[in-house]
Scaffold this active site. Structure first.
Site, short mmCIF file in Angstrom:
data_model
loop_
_atom_site.label_atom_id
_atom_site.label_comp_id
_atom_site.label_asym_id
_atom_site.label_seq_id
_atom_site.Cartn_x
_atom_site.Cartn_y
_atom_site.Cartn_z
N ILE A 475 55.18 42.92 54.93
CA ILE A 475 55.65 43.06 53.55
C ILE A 475 55.82 44.54 53.19
O ILE A 475 55.74 44.91 52.03
CB ILE A 475 54.71 42.33 52.56
CG1 ILE A 475 53.28 42.87 52.63
CG2 ILE A 475 54.70 40.84 52.87
CD1 ILE A 475 52.37 42.28 51.54
N THR A 477 54.09 46.82 55.12
CA THR A 477 52.78 47.38 55.44
C THR A 477 52.70 48.01 56.82
O THR A 477 51.82 48.81 57.09
CB THR A 477 51.74 46.26 55.36
OG1 THR A 477 52.29 45.12 56.05
CG2 THR A 477 51.45 45.88 53.93
N THR A 627 50.68 54.39 59.30
CA THR A 627 50.86 53.25 58.39
C THR A 627 49.60 53.04 57.55
O THR A 627 49.68 52.65 56.39
CB THR A 627 51.21 51.96 59.16
OG1 THR A 627 50.20 51.68 60.11
CG2 THR A 627 52.55 52.09 59.87
N LYS A 694 39.35 46.43 59.89
CA LYS A 694 39.20 45.77 58.59
C LYS A 694 40.47 46.00 57.77
O LYS A 694 41.38 46.72 58.19
CB LYS A 694 37.99 46.32 57.84
CG LYS A 694 36.67 45.99 58.51
CD LYS A 694 35.46 46.17 57.59
CE LYS A 694 34.90 47.56 57.62
NZ LYS A 694 33.52 47.63 57.10
N GLU A 698 44.45 47.10 50.34
CA GLU A 698 44.01 47.04 48.96
C GLU A 698 42.89 48.02 48.61
O GLU A 698 42.65 48.28 47.43
CB GLU A 698 43.56 45.61 48.63
CG GLU A 698 44.73 44.65 48.71
CD GLU A 698 44.32 43.21 48.63
OE1 GLU A 698 44.99 42.43 47.93
OE2 GLU A 698 43.34 42.82 49.27
MO1 MOS Z 1 47.57 40.21 47.80
S1 MOS Z 1 47.38 40.38 45.78
O1 MOS Z 1 46.50 39.04 48.29
O2 MOS Z 1 49.17 40.11 48.15
#
Ligand code: MOS
Length: 740
Positions: A475, A477, A627, A694, A698
């Site tokens: 997405i 990432t 990244t 991990k 976020e």
């Molecule tokens: Mo996330 S808010 O689990 O894309």
């Protein structure tokens, strides 16, 4: 064959540390980056281009019609007038249409039925026409009659529910508050926020017999295909969703959306391909928002600043019948020690745009507020804010007593403070440069870490090239890149010899992108498949897998070296399968870090400019330094938005979202984002799957806004507890203090 690992025991082998090629961790460019920047990566809506060929019936375009009342029933649609318009083929409003998108990992249909209206902006019909413009015209002219009922629009004005499982209490917090040497009891609010992904939702649906193909933009095809099938009432295996490129998700594309069901239904009814895209306002109105929150934080500390009690109570909102409620205090359970604790979540049922996961649900708003409250305690107790945190890091989960899988909060706080130059911080309101008041603030960063069940298929060809396949998504990432790196490393191939296919629900089930679990989970599945292939190569070489070196397309055992094309007579294919097991239940698994910010507050206007930020993070093994850094830069930028500008405004009369576009809903732009520094601490987490990695995506947001809010206080002595901290609120405080 399948290489299945049920993750019952931690994996502390760290074998990737000693691999021959050293590809893992390297700051490699995104493998699909060139396609994206040259416009050759084909996103969902652009698939329409390929559908105009001779082999296809002309595709039709659908535009969703929204409800313009907050609650009630649709009595009638003025279908005939619209059907008489040029190019219009159908006006559809079937019971399978979705009230709102599915929540993340639901795997089944969300609430359906377009006649009952539960919020302003709810999709209630689809107008289908030969061209997009004709469909949009028809949708705008459709006259809808409603029977309106009074809706609940103010979360503070309804009696909230207390979701089971979201409450916890230990000891006697009230007593701890009474007996504390220092205590604070403060309330903060955060507004509704939008995911605001760049690429709007779009689905292009085509039926071939009873088989449905949807090009769409989704984070979790493995869940989205069954969600769509369930919505349409067809078996899951009849639905295929293809999402190779996703232009940002941030939670908004976790679950199947109304565009998919409407497009698929229309395509079945009309017997042609149908494309439905959401407009930017629909992105705001009909896709899940981050709930607004009201949060009360109570902190009690002894004379040395050791917490004796902590309380975190949150009020959030959502539509009726939605299982999701923003887990505001998710990190409060385990970030700091305190004997007396109370965590309360309340949820108000309101008729507003549905709430769901948005960019670090829970911690993004919860850590921001809790860390601002910690700053208030530091100020009250006269203790340095970094020192206050260091004094309160628990040895184990303070509620369950379980050990941490790894906890590098203290290291992150010290490292970040040192890199940032925290020792130069001055008392609040004492540093001034012309009309700018300058201050520093900090916050801990905390985010729960999860592993998800993941499968990936790896095929090594006799020519010495490899193919990685999973329905995991990228997405934005870096998934393509890191999975390619893992396969290249373990199979001893150059990066360009490995191809990675993602985002097709027909491929082996990855966990999808969400909750920052994608890299560690899918990466483990790829590694397991590669390990199984290594075992087979070792067999061909007549040695044990541990003795095998794969490097530059060659297999090496002792003094025997053989190029793979010479060794392999057939393709070797393995499917890796990581299944979360007992290991994760024994520990508290989370990522930790620290944010530092320097801001300048204009003494005349109250305007806040972030001058610089420093983030120190521990996320287990870093799979790609570039990244990974980019993920944290994005998170910190979100933190700037949360602290200073992001705010979805609901009209108090009908709940409609007033600022439903990117002109009015403000996110940070280049001029708002100063130099951001990111540093990763060296960490391996044996509970992080086969890679000891991990989640990263976020963590960068969690606490970032708190550091900015705290820096504003340090700059000018004004404590704004109502997010975002816009200049009007700062100015009010400045005037009250007599600063000019
Ligand atoms: Mo996330 S808010 O689990 O894309």
């Amino acid at each position: 064959m399948t290489a299945h690992l049920k993750f019952d025991k931690p994996d502390a082998r760290n074998r990737l540390d000693d691999m021959a090629q050293g590809v893992i961790g390297a700051p490699l460019e995104r493998s699909e980056g060139a396609l994206k920047v040259t416009g050759r990566a084909v996103y969902a809506a652009e698939q329409a281009r390929s559908l105009h060929g001779a082999a296809h019936a002309a595709p039709a375009y659908g535009v969703l019609v929204r409800a313009t009342i907050p609650k009630g029933r649709v009595l009638s649609l003025g279908r005939e007038a619209v059907l008489a318009m040029a190019g219009v083929r159908a006006v559809l409003a079937d019971a399978c249409f979705l009230r709102n998108p599915a929540q993340g990992t639901a795997g089944k249909a969300p609430v359906q039925g377009p006649e009952e209206v539960a919020y302003y902006g709810q999709p209630i019909a689809l107008v289908v026409a030969d061209s997009f413009e004709q469909a949009r015209d028809g949708a705008q002219r459709l006259v809808v009659r409603y029977a309106e009922e009074g809706g609940a629009l103010d979360p503070e004005a309804v009696t909230p529910e207390l979701p089971e499982k979201k409450q916890s209490a230990q000891g006697d917090l009230d007593r701890a508050m009474r007996e504390a040497a220092f205590s604070i009891d403060v309330s903060y609010t955060t507004p509704s926020m939008a995911a605001a992904a760049m690429e709007p939702h779009c689905v292009i649906a085509t039926w071939t017999g009873d088989q449905l193909l949807c090009h769409g933009s989704y984070q979790m095809p493995n869940y989205n295909a069954p969600e769509l099938a369930d919505s349409l009432g067809v078996p899951a295996e009849k639905v295929r969703i293809v999402s190779p490129y996703v232009g940002g998700g941030f939670g908004s594309k976790l679950g199947i959306g109304p565009e998919a069901v409407a497009a698929a239904f229309a395509a079945r009814e009309l017997g042609c391909t149908v494309s439905v895209a959401l407009s930017r306002p629909q992105e705001f109105e009909a896709i899940t928002r981050r709930s607004a929150t009201s949060q009360r934080v109570r902190l009690a500390a002894d004379a040395e600043g050791r917490l004796t009690g902590l309380g975190h109570e949150a009020l959030v909102s959502n539509l009726p019948d939605e299982s999701f409620s923003e887990p505001v205090a998710q990190a409060t359970h385990f970030t700091y020690a305190a004997a007396h604790r109370q965590i309360v979540h309340r949820i108000a049922r309101v008729n507003l745009t549905p709430a769901g996961s948005v960019r670090a649900p829970g911690e993004a708003v919860g850590v921001l507020v809790f860390e601002a409250a910690m700053d208030e305690l530091a100020e009250a107790a006269g203790i340095d804010p970094v020192e206050l945190r260091l004094r309160n890091i628990p040895d184990a989960d303070p509620e369950t007593g379980k050990p941490f899988s790894s906890n590098m909060l203290a290291e992150a706080l010290r490292d970040g403070a040192q890199r940032f130059g925290w020792q130069a911080r001055q008392p609040a309101g004492t540093r001034r440069e012309g009309e700018w008041l300058v201050g520093m603030g900090m916050a801990s960063a905390v985010r729960v870490n999860m592993l998800g069940e993941a499968k990936a298929r790896v095929t090594l060809s006799p020519e010495g090239t490899a193919l990685v396949e999973t329905n995991m998504t990228d997405i934005g990432t870096g998934t393509y890149t890191i999975l390619t790196q893992i396969a290249a490393e373990l199979l001893g191939l150059p990066m360009q010899a490995v191809t990675t296919h993602l985002g097709d629900s027909a491929l082996p089930d990855g966990p999808g992108s969400g909750g920052s679990w994608g890299a560690a989970s899918t990466g483990s599945a790829v590694a397991l498949a590669c390990e199984a292939i290594r075992v087979r190569i070792a067999g061909l070489m007549g040695c044990d897998e541990e003795e095998l070196t794969l490097k530059d397309g060659r297999a090496i055992c002792g003094n025997v070296t053989r190029p793979l094309p010479e060794l392999l007579t057939e393709a070797l294919q393995e499917e890796g399968h990581l299944e979360p097991g007992e290991a994760g239940k024994a520990v508290r698994n989370a990522t930790f870090g620290a944010h530092f910010a320097e801001v300048a507050v204009n003494a005349v206007t109250g305007e806040v400019r972030v001058r610089r930020m420093e983030g120190a993070f521990a996320c287990g093994r870093i799979l790609n330094a570039k990244t990974a850094r980019s993920q944290c830069l994005g998170g910190m930028t979100f933190g700037i938005g949360m602290a200073l500008m992001e705010e979805m405004i609901h009209d108090a009369r009908d709940g409609h979202i007033v600022n439903h576009d990117l002109a009015e809903y403000h996110v940070p732009t280049n001029a708002d984002v100063p130099q951001l520094e990111v540093h990763f601490l060296d960490e391996r987490d044996a509970y992080g799957g086969t890679l000891q990695a991990k989640g990263i995506g976020e963590l960068g947001i969690c606490g970032a806004g708190g550091a900015i809010v705290n820096a504003i206080y340090n700059a000018c002595g004004v404590r704004v507890r109502d997010m975002p901290v816009t200049l009007d609120k700062v100015l009010e405080g400045l005037i009250a203090q007599g600063i000019d």
